[in-house]
Enzyme design. Structure first.
Site, PDB file in Angstrom:
ATOM      1  CG  ASN A 164      -1.767   1.256   1.335  1.00 39.02           C
ATOM      2  OD1 ASN A 164      -2.402   1.630   0.350  1.00 39.02           O
ATOM      3  ND2 ASN A 164      -1.786   1.905   2.489  1.00 39.02           N
ATOM      4  CD  GLU A 165      -1.143   5.720   0.287  1.00 40.24           C
ATOM      5  OE1 GLU A 165      -0.446   6.300   1.116  1.00 40.24           O
ATOM      6  OE2 GLU A 165      -2.318   6.043   0.027  1.00 40.24           O
ATOM      7  CG  ASP A 207      -4.792  10.980  -4.213  1.00 34.53           C
ATOM      8  OD1 ASP A 207      -4.754  11.097  -5.450  1.00 34.53           O
ATOM      9  OD2 ASP A 207      -5.668  11.519  -3.504  1.00 34.53           O
ATOM     10  CD  GLU A 267      -6.585   4.615   1.517  1.00 35.79           C
ATOM     11  OE1 GLU A 267      -6.283   5.824   1.422  1.00 35.79           O
ATOM     12  OE2 GLU A 267      -5.954   3.819   2.234  1.00 35.79           O
TER      13      GLU A 267
END
Ligand SMILES: *[C@@H]1O[C@H](CO)[C@@H](O)[C@H](O)[C@H]1NC(C)=O
Ligand SMILES: *[C@@H]1O[C@H](CO)[C@@H](O)[C@H](O)[C@H]1NC(C)=O
Ligand SMILES: *[C@@H]1O[C@H](CO)[C@@H](O)[C@H](O)[C@H]1NC(C)=O
Ligand SMILES: *[C@@H]1O[C@H](CO)[C@@H](O)[C@H](O)[C@H]1NC(C)=O
Ligand SMILES: *[C@@H]1O[C@H](CO)[C@@H](O)[C@H](O)[C@H]1NC(C)=O
Length: 476
Positions: A164-165, A207, A267
């Site tokens: 994740n990220e 993002d 998300e």
């Protein structure tokens, strides 16, 4: 999915009662197989929510608990989520050494799939952004394989996030990517050797317009062995007041158009304006964006310090729904999905890797496909040693001990989950949770409210009976 494997998946749950059939990947879409032999199944769109009560910082290995270990908590939240109408939850951190049967069986019974991150925020339990090479070691893979063992037995496990990220700036983009593909390769090999079915493995991107495009190009291309089976984007770009253009959803659609693997928002839910009204749900994600994307997961279930919650979990374990919950439920109720049958899903040519075009998107990006070797080869072959292999158990208790209040503070009287039929997936109900019940026996101290559960999607009773009959015939 062929008939025999669909039945095998059901039989593997040890019961023909209330089981979801595992989701599969076909081209750039998810597929939910049907039980019926002659039915190819349908496209599956994620209508989901990120689920991490307590927040990311609350996890500890030594507590002996995690967000999927307490049946009463899961019964409470399964009721709330069934009313909301979601079909998927994303769970960020679990302890692979403890039991999750009750919680996974409860979510399975209410028609909800789980996408699980294999990492944790604790030291040694994820890849390092700055020094991925030293963090990619035996101890780390022991955890990753342990998570696979703990969850491979649940049919409602939709897939695993390998990371994740992990790539979140130019520096990490220059060193991390090949380690993500290496971890995915190890996970896919481990699943092939130690699980009874294929379990999709994917990644959840930060993002950042440029990096998420570059990472998608890098992870969707090339050999099956290490590529992502799906791709999640964390995106908070549509805030209340935005529209298709100002949010940049138009660019999102054109950028990812032609994807060779399923993409979805892992998300979403900008909270700059509060309460949120979620127009991106019916004007974006389940509107035009659904041409390319396979849905999304809203951030997030419980109210934490970052202020994205749909419900408040009080100190006594009771739940108070928030205005954002009501608004999201209303937004979901405006969705009308045009799901095709699996047979109509277009075949997609697998993407070929092109370092030059990737470097045009992000010049700092590491484009090599020369992956580091697995540092835990014998574990890969012989197993990671986690005997805590989960399985679906019968759900007999349908009511949590915790109270649930609506957003006006009225207690909801009947908070029992409704156990779905076989392979019935939860969906938005089109009804309000707080319909007044006429029951004269309800206590006057709490206003009687009763639930109206989401309607079933894609349930074909005759198809189910045909499948069941064929299954029984096989036994004789
Ligand atoms: C089951 O039901 C009772 C109330 O009837 C409750 O006290 C108990 O904690 C419930 N939960 C679970 C997970 O069994
Ligand atoms: C996989 O199948 C074998 C043989 O049927 C069975 O013994 C084993 O328990 C299954 N494993 C899981 C994780 O379901
Ligand atoms: C649903 O999808 C089919 C096949 O892609 C298309 O022909 C049809 O126009 C769509 N219907 C709506 C209402 O969008
Ligand atoms: C909460 O429940 C009460 C009693 O049923 C109802 O009058 C009220 O409208 C509900 N509040 C919301 C926000 O739905
Ligand atoms: C249900 O499934 C059966 C068998 O596949 C099929 O013949 C029938 O047309 C389906 N009915 C509906 C309403 O989709």
């Amino acid at each position: 999915m062929k008939f025999s494997s669909a039945i095998a998946a059901l039989a593997a749950t040890g019961s023909l009662v209330s089981a979801l059939i595992p989701i599969e990947v076909k081209g750039s879409r998810f597929v939910r197989p049907a039980i019926d032999a002659n039915d190819e199944g349908d496209e599956f769109t994620v209508i989901g929510i990120d689920y991490q009560p307590g927040g990311s910082a609350s996890y500890s290995d030594s507590s002996g608990t995690d967000v999927l270990s307490d049946g009463d908590v899961c019964l409470r939240d399964a009721f709330v989520l069934q009313q909301l109408g979601v079909n998927t939850i994303r769970v960020y951190t679990i302890n692979p050494w403890i039991n999750h049967d009750e919680c996974m069986s409860i979510f399975n019974a209410v028609g909800i799939y789980v996408i699980l991150d294999v990492n944790s925020p604790l030291a040694g339990e994820s890849l390092s952004r700055t020094d991925p090479g030293s963090s990619y070691n035996k101890g780390y893979l022991n955890r990753v394989f342990g998570v696979i063992d703990a969850f491979k037995g649940y049919p409602n496990l939709l897939g695993f996030f390998s990371g994740n990220e992990v790539v979140n700036d130019a520096a990490s983009a220059a060193v991390v990517p090949k380690y993500i593909r290496a971890v995915q390769r190890d996970m896919k090999q481990y699943i092939a050797k130690h699980a009874n079915r294929t379990i999709p493995v994917g990644y959840s991107a930060a993002d950042d317009d440029v990096l998420r495009e570059a990472m998608w190009m890098y992870l969707q291309c090339g050999d099956d062995e290490s590529k992502s089976d799906f791709y999640g984007l964390n995106s908070y770009q549509w805030c209340t007041g935005d529209n298709w253009q100002t949010s940049g959803y138009n660019t999102l659609e054109s950028t990812f158009d032609g994807t060779s693997i399923p993409v979805f928002l892992s998300e979403y839910g900008c909270n700059k304006v509060s309460p949120r009204t979620f127009p991106e749900v019916y004007q974006g994600i389940y509107g035009p964006l659904n041409q390319v994307f396979s849905g999304g997961l809203v951030y997030e279930y419980s109210q934490e310090t970052s202020n994205y919650g749909l419900v408040n979990i009080q100190d006594d374990g009771s739940i108070k729904l928030l205005t954002d919950f009501d608004n999201l439920q209303k937004a979901y109720n405006k969705i009308s999905l045009n799901q095709t049958s699996a047979g109509q899903i277009k075949a997609v040519t697998p993407a070929t890797c092109n370092a030059n075009s990737l470097e045009k998107v992000s010049s700092s990006f590491e484009t090599t496909m020369d992956l580091p070797g697995c540092p835990a080869k014998s574990m890969l072959t012989n197993g990671g040693g986690n005997n805590n292999v989960g399985k679906i158990v019968k759900v007999t208790n349908t009511t949590s001990k915790y109270k649930i209040y609506n957003s006006s503070g009225k207690q909801i009287v009947d908070t029992s989950i409704e156990i779905d039929k076989d392979n019935e997936v939860n969906s938005p109900s089109g009804n309000n949770i707080n319909t007044q019940s006429a029951s004269p026996s309800s206590a006057s101290s709490s206003t009687s409210t009763h639930k109206s559960k989401g309607s079933a999607v894609n349930v074909n009773a005759s198809g189910f009976l045909a499948g069941l009959a064929a299954f029984l015939a096989m036994l004789i």
